[in-house]
Design a protein around this motif. Structure first.
Motif, mmCIF file in Angstrom:
data_model
loop_
_atom_site.group_PDB
_atom_site.id
_atom_site.type_symbol
_atom_site.label_atom_id
_atom_site.label_comp_id
_atom_site.label_asym_id
_atom_site.label_seq_id
_atom_site.Cartn_x
_atom_site.Cartn_y
_atom_site.Cartn_z
ATOM 1 N N GLU A 236 -4.379 -1.812 -9.148
ATOM 2 C CA GLU A 236 -4.223 -0.495 -9.751
ATOM 3 C C GLU A 236 -5.141 -0.376 -10.953
ATOM 4 O O GLU A 236 -5.258 -1.309 -11.742
ATOM 5 N N LEU B 64 0.831 -1.203 0.000
ATOM 6 C CA LEU B 64 0.000 0.000 0.000
ATOM 7 C C LEU B 64 0.870 1.259 0.000
ATOM 8 O O LEU B 64 0.557 2.227 -0.690
ATOM 9 N N LEU B 65 1.963 1.237 0.760
ATOM 10 C CA LEU B 65 2.867 2.394 0.748
ATOM 11 C C LEU B 65 3.413 2.614 -0.663
ATOM 12 O O LEU B 65 3.481 3.732 -1.151
ATOM 13 N N ASP B 66 3.782 1.504 -1.322
ATOM 14 C CA ASP B 66 4.298 1.616 -2.695
ATOM 15 C C ASP B 66 3.267 2.231 -3.625
ATOM 16 O O ASP B 66 3.596 2.923 -4.577
ATOM 17 N N LEU B 67 2.006 1.918 -3.375
ATOM 18 C CA LEU B 67 0.955 2.409 -4.260
ATOM 19 C C LEU B 67 0.589 3.863 -3.949
ATOM 20 O O LEU B 67 -0.242 4.444 -4.633
ATOM 21 N N GLY B 68 1.167 4.424 -2.909
ATOM 22 C CA GLY B 68 0.921 5.833 -2.621
ATOM 23 C C GLY B 68 0.058 6.086 -1.402
ATOM 24 O O GLY B 68 -0.312 7.231 -1.125
ATOM 25 N N TYR C 111 8.077 10.458 -1.334
ATOM 26 C CA TYR C 111 7.040 11.125 -2.122
ATOM 27 C C TYR C 111 7.196 12.633 -2.100
ATOM 28 O O TYR C 111 6.989 13.307 -3.103
ATOM 29 N N MET D 140 8.837 6.639 3.392
ATOM 30 C CA MET D 140 7.963 6.723 2.217
ATOM 31 C C MET D 140 7.494 8.153 1.983
ATOM 32 O O MET D 140 7.518 8.648 0.872
#
Lengths: 93, 484
Positions: B291, A42-46, B41, B37
């Motif tokens: 996704e 989930l972190l990878d997906l933003g 970002y 993270m």
């Protein structure tokens, strides 16, 4: 140094979980109540604490729903969305 | 603390990094990863805002978002899905007819006659030219001309839908149903791919991360009716069920019977997935995060190239390797005589009681045994065996040669031949069901083995649909015979 949000106790006052948001409602991610590979995915997906998240789509049967976060759209089942704590976005902003 | 990571021009000297990591981990736990993270970002955002110019921002909703709202909506989501799938299948079936006929003329008339002329010229003995030309060559040529055009249409169309970005939306729409069956929404994609070819469908289950849910998708893929089975369904639906309807409604009834068989396959997919996930493949349902990438115009040339090379030619090559020996075997069992009868006639007599029990007959069962390598040759094999062995009608004599697969364009003639072979409406219906529910073809079995590397799962994937088919056909045959 204490982190802002303790993931062990992820529901501050005024917060809710992602599954309770109505379609097209938005909020900010406070914490992910998930661990291990699932959390990293989930972190990878933003799904990063602090990121703005909006309920983008609901499938014809109501579950899963897709969320717009950091410019992408990702679908999650209700059980997973329930583990993500959200601060509702101020409607005035 | 500073969470700046990899900043351009940042300080890269790192004294006792491991010690810092250890002390930080104690204080942070999961939050450390989150902070890192967040920092990634934030940094990415900073860089993009500096170097990327966002032009042409739309007021209101973008095309993507509007399209998504239609394709996943409560009203249009499912109809759009069915319409697109129906469109792809219809283009495949309708578009393949002409090139298939042309290839058939080229390989099975011109090529076939040429080879026989060459064999005569060289003075090859009859058994050799029969085995090689009427058997091996014709088997391969049949599969080639029946299989290549639909696959060369289906796979590029499917790849284009994939490339456009629609397929994740299908998984999104259907996930609820797969979730209830204990499976993964992405199984929708391997199920749809199976409509083109089960071997390709099995390979496409690689997108499912959880081994348990991937196995469910592999074990149920055979319930998607592949290209090789559509022609059987269409022919039998037309000449047995379509013929029952009043004139004018025939093609509608025939088409409905074919679609109903396909939907029955989807129902079996959900049912068997649910049973598997509660028995041999019990376990936690894995998490689902899918996704939904932005739509983009399909890259047509690249799609054509990759789908033709990766999917069409690969599958065709495997099928040809399997079909050529099958053609040889069909010729041999039809032409080798043991105790006054060909081997094929002995086998049909042996299989007849079982065939009767299933509401089928010995010819059909023998055809399904020899056509394990390729379902495409079911109908020509049945017609050849029926004409040469099962019936002795003088008006139909000489229409087929032993061991030489046969097909006729005239549906009425096919119906007359099969009826003379003892076929009833029950035979027709049960053949359609057996076409849906029987063991996968050898190419698919081989692919399951390659993907799972497990004899146990390969055996289950092979026997499960066959046993289901036997149970369903035997039940229907018994019910029909008891009530009539």
């Amino acid at each position: 140094m204490q982190p802002l949000i303790q993931t062990e106790n992820p529901t501050p006052v005024g917060a809710t979980t992602l599954d309770r948001l109505a379609l097209h409602q938005a909020g900010r991610i406070l914490a992910l109540g998930l661990e291990g590979a699932e959390r990293r995915r989930l972190l990878d997906l933003g799904f990063v604490p602090g990121a703005r998240i909006e309920v983008e789509l609901e499938n014809p049967l109501g579950n899963p729903r897709a969320f717009r976060v950091l410019g992408g759209v990702v679908a999650l089942r209700t059980e997973q969305a329930a583990r993500i704590t959200i601060a509702l976005e101020n409607p005035a902003s | 603390m500073s969470t700046t990571i990899g900043a351009p021009g940042g300080n890269h000297e790192a004294p006792d990094l491991l010690g810092m990591v250890e002390s930080a981990r104690d204080g942070y736990g999961d939050a450390l990863a989150d902070d890192a993270m967040e920092a990634y970002y934030a940094e990415a955002n900073k860089i993009t805002s500096e170097v990327v110019d966002a032009q042409g921002r739309h007021q209101g909703l973008s095309f993507d978002r509007r399209l998504d709202r239609i394709l996943t909506s409560r009203i249009w989501g499912f109809p759009a899905m069915i319409l697109l799938l129906w469109g792809v299948l219809w283009l495949t079936v309708a578009g393949a007819n002409v090139p298939s006929a042309m290839l058939a003329t080229l390989t099975m008339e011109h090529g076939y006659n040429l080879l026989h002329a060459a064999a005569n010229f060289l003075g090859a003995p009859g058994w050799l030219s029969g085995f090689l030309i009427d058997g091996v060559y014709l088997g391969a040529a049949w599969v080639f001309s029946v299989m290549l055009p639909p696959m060369a249409i289906f796979f590029p169309l499917f790849t284009m839908l994939e490339d456009f970005g629609y397929l994740p939306r299908v998984a999104f729409n259907l996930d609820r149903l797969f979730h209830k069956a204990g499976a993964h929404g992405k199984q929708a994609l391997s199920m749809m791919m199976g409509l083109g070819c089960n071997a390709a469908g099995i390979v496409s289950t690689r997108i499912i991360d959880s081994p348990r849910e991937r196995l469910i998708a592999i074990l149920t893929n055979n319930f998607s009716i592949c290209n090789g089975r559509w022609p059987t369904l269409i022919l039998i639906g037309t000449i047995f069920l379509g013929a029952l309807a009043p004139a004018g409604l025939g093609s509608l009834v025939a088409a409905t019977s074919v679609v109903a068989t396909c939907l029955l396959g989807v129902a079996f997919t959900f049912l068997v997935s649910a049973v598997l996930s509660r028995t041999v493949l019990r376990g936690e349902t894995s998490t689902f995060s899918l996704e939904l990438p932005p739509y983009r115009p399909p890259r047509i040339m690249q799609t054509l190239y990759t789908s033709l090379i990766d999917r069409t030619l690969l599958v065709l090559w495997r099928a040809l390797i399997m079909a050529a020996p099958a053609g040889g075997i069909i010729w041999l069992i039809s032409n080798i005589t043991v105790a006054d009868q060909s081997i094929a006639a002995h086998l049909i007599a042996f299989l007849s009681p079982a065939g009767w029990l299933l509401g089928l007959n010995g010819v059909i069962l023998l055809a399904y045994v020899v056509a394990i390598p390729a379902n495409e040759i079911i109908i020509p094999t049945i017609l050849m065996l029926t004409l040469t062995i099962a019936i002795k009608d003088p008006s139909l004599a000489g229409m087929a040669q032993a061991g030489v697969m046969t097909e006729f364009a005239d549906g009425n003639l096919v119906r007359r031949i099969l009826t003379a072979g003892g076929w009833t409406t029950l035979t027709g219906i049960n053949l359609m069901l057996f076409c849906l529910l029987h063991n996968p073809c050898s190419t698919t079995i081989l692919t399951i083995w390659k993907e799972t590397r497990s004899a146990k799962w390969t055996a289950l994937a092979t026997l499960l649909p066959l046993l289901l088919g036997i149970a369903v056909c035997a039940t229907i045959a018994a019910l029909v015979r008891l009530t009539s």
